[in-house]
Write an enzyme that holds these catalytic residues in place. Structure first.
Site, mmCIF file in Angstrom:
data_model
loop_
_atom_site.group_PDB
_atom_site.id
_atom_site.type_symbol
_atom_site.label_atom_id
_atom_site.label_comp_id
_atom_site.label_asym_id
_atom_site.label_seq_id
_atom_site.Cartn_x
_atom_site.Cartn_y
_atom_site.Cartn_z
ATOM 1 N N HIS A 60 0.827 -1.214 0.000
ATOM 2 C CA HIS A 60 0.000 0.000 0.000
ATOM 3 C C HIS A 60 0.863 1.267 0.000
ATOM 4 C CE1 HIS A 60 -3.795 -2.179 0.691
ATOM 5 N NE2 HIS A 60 -3.068 -2.980 1.443
ATOM 6 N N ASN A 87 -10.324 -3.080 1.939
ATOM 7 C CA ASN A 87 -9.946 -3.163 0.528
ATOM 8 C C ASN A 87 -11.187 -2.972 -0.341
ATOM 9 O OD1 ASN A 87 -7.225 -3.728 1.029
ATOM 10 N ND2 ASN A 87 -7.556 -5.931 1.070
#
Length: 744
Positions: A90, A164
């Protein structure tokens, strides 16, 4: 230089090179050395199991993971500290501030958390969207899972949903997270590829890890190439718990559903945008907020009473499984709006830090094996990246008062007065807060079992939900998924890898496996490895989330012009589309003045083009319009890039609109196959065919007097154009074979 000198110089150079090679050799180990038994802990002992966290379990149901597991703790700790300061995963992100509010107190039957039950509250939020695999310098539109992490600054403290845009994950047990990330990241010998999973190691791992099959279906679907961050669903992924005022506990999953629907790019478009505008998504988010089209999501919960935990054929604590909505409906209880961009990227987007373990009273954890490990890992990661005082950074600081006996450490911000920094103390300073006064209450969960590394029987089934997802896709979504897996496996040059994965696919769907095998040269199955159960769930297709009320909010519309275009027509179109909260962009042969019919080039007032044909491409817009004007149409027809603009938009299934002379341009010069056009000059009737909307005239008088609307009908060019645009794309072009007939 003489031959003798050259020989001496070469010998010295070789000796130095060999010496350095020998020096480096002291630090080189070869994992493929067959004389080694296997893996060791850092302090020496061999590891007997690196796939299952030590748990207290009865062998059937997942129990709590034990902190005494040195194998798991060492593996996760070493992984968390591998890179600094960039996030290991990320790393590339974008963020924005917003607010959250619940509709009413309907969730009070499940929880006493005020953030979920008090409609008078408006809770500040910060959301960080991100890709997973690539580094900070990778592109926005790569095929990847997207992070959707939300920080709620509640009056009781920070609550983080570290989610997510896909509801499931690749692994069941957190101890496998380092293996998964190592496999999906660029390969260690050459740091390739960046920002994509199309390589040997990723597909080798998921081919040997059948529990990944469900997630692979999602990752190879259109979900992994979203049109924008604003048109993604968000999922908490893990199973948490809620505790109500009666002391009753419920299992819960969290959901974000976007107001604008769930939309994606097509693969060729995603690839091109990665080069043309690698910051496409973060710029899109900023553009929408700055234009007042604030991204909104409904917030929903799926709830299962504790007594019903074992009533399903799958284990509800398995993160590779979702809870089908027909079994556990989503209850929408609130809404989040992002309404403010960041002031400075680094201290807000880069330094924001989330922890799955950040919860507030009324919300708790479950024995979800992935969550148990994430609770350890995320906190440990923030210590590595930002130091022990990371929660004092402005973006991470709670809005409620925080005072405790923690002291010192690098980058300490807070200055605490007084001589007491411990409990108990003689002055009674900072005592623990009883539950009745707001202290956090842990649920008194009864736990029994044997310390062992196991997974329950329900954790052993990996294909039912992969089949459910594939079966539920619309025809164009299935075609895209097949193409995506074929693309990825075709980039694997180790035959073992792509032969292995076609065998995995045979457990999901025989025709899917067969087509992929044909495409990539894999093993063509003679029969399915297991039958497809044929079940479907309509909520798993993106088509399910088309807004009930059509909208074109924030859609980017390119208007293609050359000198001699119909200026009044363009002004009327832009004004009308602005009412629909879409943005229009004038694209011309140059960035600067372009002159409508009746004005002399270089002398008239003109209109300023936002971009020129080479400076922006059709990939960066949702739709395009070519207005009328004989002179400008002739110039567009003579411009190869303008012709390519239209063909490429057609190939990417985007909406195309044309009026009067422009209809001839797209029907004859561009030559769009299989499309019907309005062929009567001067007629204001509209023909919509395969997402191409044409009319012989655009009535300026009506445009000025009639309100903007989104509707399908025989009349009204812009109303029909907006209606087709509200559907996002015309995928029938692909299904009927029209796209493959156009070079783009």
């Amino acid at each position: 230089m003489s031959g003798v000198v050259q020989s001496v110089t070469s010998a010295v150079s070789t000796a130095m090179s060999d010496a350095k090679t020998k020096d480096m050799q002291r630090n080189i180990v070869d994992p493929a050395n067959t004389e080694r038994k296997g893996q060791n802990l850092d302090y020496g002992p061999y590891i007997s199991d690196t796939d299952n966290w030590l748990k207290l379990s009865d062998g059937t149901n997942a129990g709590p993971s034990l902190l005494e597991d040195q194998v798991a703790r060492e593996k996760i700790m070493r992984f968390d500290h591998e890179r600094i300061p960039e996030r290991v995963v990320h790393a590339r992100g974008a963020g924005a501030h917003g607010v959250f509010r619940v509709y009413d107190d309907r969730a009070s039957k499940y929880t006493y958390a005020p953030v979920l039950t008090d409609p008078s509250r408006e809770t500040p939020t910060f959301v960080r969207f991100s890709t997973v695999q690539g580094s900070r310098g990778s592109a926005d539109t790569v095929r990847d899972v997207r992070g959707f992490a939300t920080k709620f600054y509640t009056q009781e403290g920070n609550w983080d949903i570290v989610g997510n845009n896909i509801p499931v994950f690749f692994i069941q047990d957190a101890i496998k997270f380092p293996d998964f990330v190592h496999a999906v990241k660029p390969e260690p010998h050459n740091e390739v590829p960046q920002g994509q999973s199309a390589h040997n190691n990723f597909w080798d791992f998921v081919g040997l890890q059948p529990e990944s099959a469900h997630m692979v279906m999602w990752a190879m679907s259109d979900r992994a190439i979203p049109r924008s961050l604003r048109t993604m669903q968000g999922f908490g992924v893990n199973t948490y718990t809620l505790l109500n005022a009666k002391g009753e506990r419920f299992f819960v999953k969290f959901h974000w559903t976007p107001e604008l629907g769930v939309h994606s790019l097509v693969w060729d478009e995603a690839l091109k945008i990665a080069g043309q505008d690698p910051d496409f998504h973060r710029k899109d988010l900023e553009e929408a907020i700055n234009n007042g089209v604030y991204p909104k999501w409904k917030f929903g919960i799926q709830v299962i009473p504790e007594v019903n935990e074992h009533d399903f054929e799958f284990d509800i604590l398995d993160a590779t499984k979702l809870w089908p909505e027909e079994l556990v409906p989503i209850e929408y209880i609130g809404e989040m709006t992002l309404n403010r961009v960041v002031d400075e990227y680094f201290p807000e987007v880069e330094q924001v830090a989330f922890c799955t373990s950040h919860i507030v009273p009324g919300i708790g954890f479950s024995d979800d094996p992935l969550l148990q490990g994430r609770n350890f890992s995320y906190f440990d990661t923030q210590l590595s990246r930002l130091g022990v005082n990371w929660q004092e950074l402005p973006i991470n600081r709670p809005v409620c008062p925080v005072l405790n006996n923690h002291r010192d450490g690098a980058m300490r911000h807070k200055i605490t007065k007084g001589q007491i920094n411990y409990w108990p103390n003689r002055k009674g300073t900072l005592p623990p807060v009883p539950v009745k006064d707001g202290g956090y209450a842990e649920f008194a969960q009864k736990v029994e079992g044997i310390k062992q590394r196991v997974r329950g029987a329900k954790f052993q089934e990996h294909y039912n939900q992969a089949q459910l997802f594939y079966n539920s896709l619309a025809p164009h979504e299935k075609a895209h998924l097949i193409s995506a897996i074929s693309f990825e496996l075709s980039h694997c040059d180790d035959p073992v890898v792509y032969h292995s994965y076609t065998k995995i696919l045979s457990n999901i769907d025989f025709d899917l496996a067969k087509q992929v095998a044909i495409n990539v040269g894999g093993t063509i199955p003679e029969a399915p490895a297991r039958p497809n159960h044929g079940k479907k769930d309509g909520t798993l297709s993106q088509t399910h989330y088309i807004p009930l009320e059509p909208t074109i909010k924030s859609r980017r519309i390119a208007i293609l012009v050359a000198d001699g275009f119909n200026g009044s027509e363009v002004l009327a179109m832009r004004a009308a589309l602005k009412v629909g909260m879409a943005t229009t962009w004038l694209i011309g042969p140059r960035r600067g003045k372009v002159y409508p019919t009746g004005q002399k080039v270089g002398e008239g007032q003109g209109m300023t083009a936002d971009h020129h044909f080479e400076g922006q491409r059709s990939t960066l817009f949702d739709a395009l319009i070519i207005p009328s004007g004989a002179e400008h149409v002739q110039k567009l027809a003579a411009n190869g890039r303008a012709v390519h603009w239209v063909r490429e938009a057609f190939g990417h299934c985007k909406l195309i609109g044309a009026v009067s002379e422009a209809v001839t341009f797209i029907s004859e010069t561009v030559s769009l196959p299989g499309v019907q056009f309005q062929s009567v000059p001067g007629s204001d009737s509209v023909v919509s065919s395969y997402g191409v909307v044409t009319s012989g005239a655009y009535d300026i008088t009506n445009a000025a007097t009639e309100p903007f609307k989104i509707a399908k009908g025989e009349k009204g060019f812009l109303a029909n154009f907006a209606f087709e645009l509200s559907k996002h794309r015309c995928y029938e072009r692909e299904l009927d074979g029209l796209v493959e007939r156009v070079a783009f």
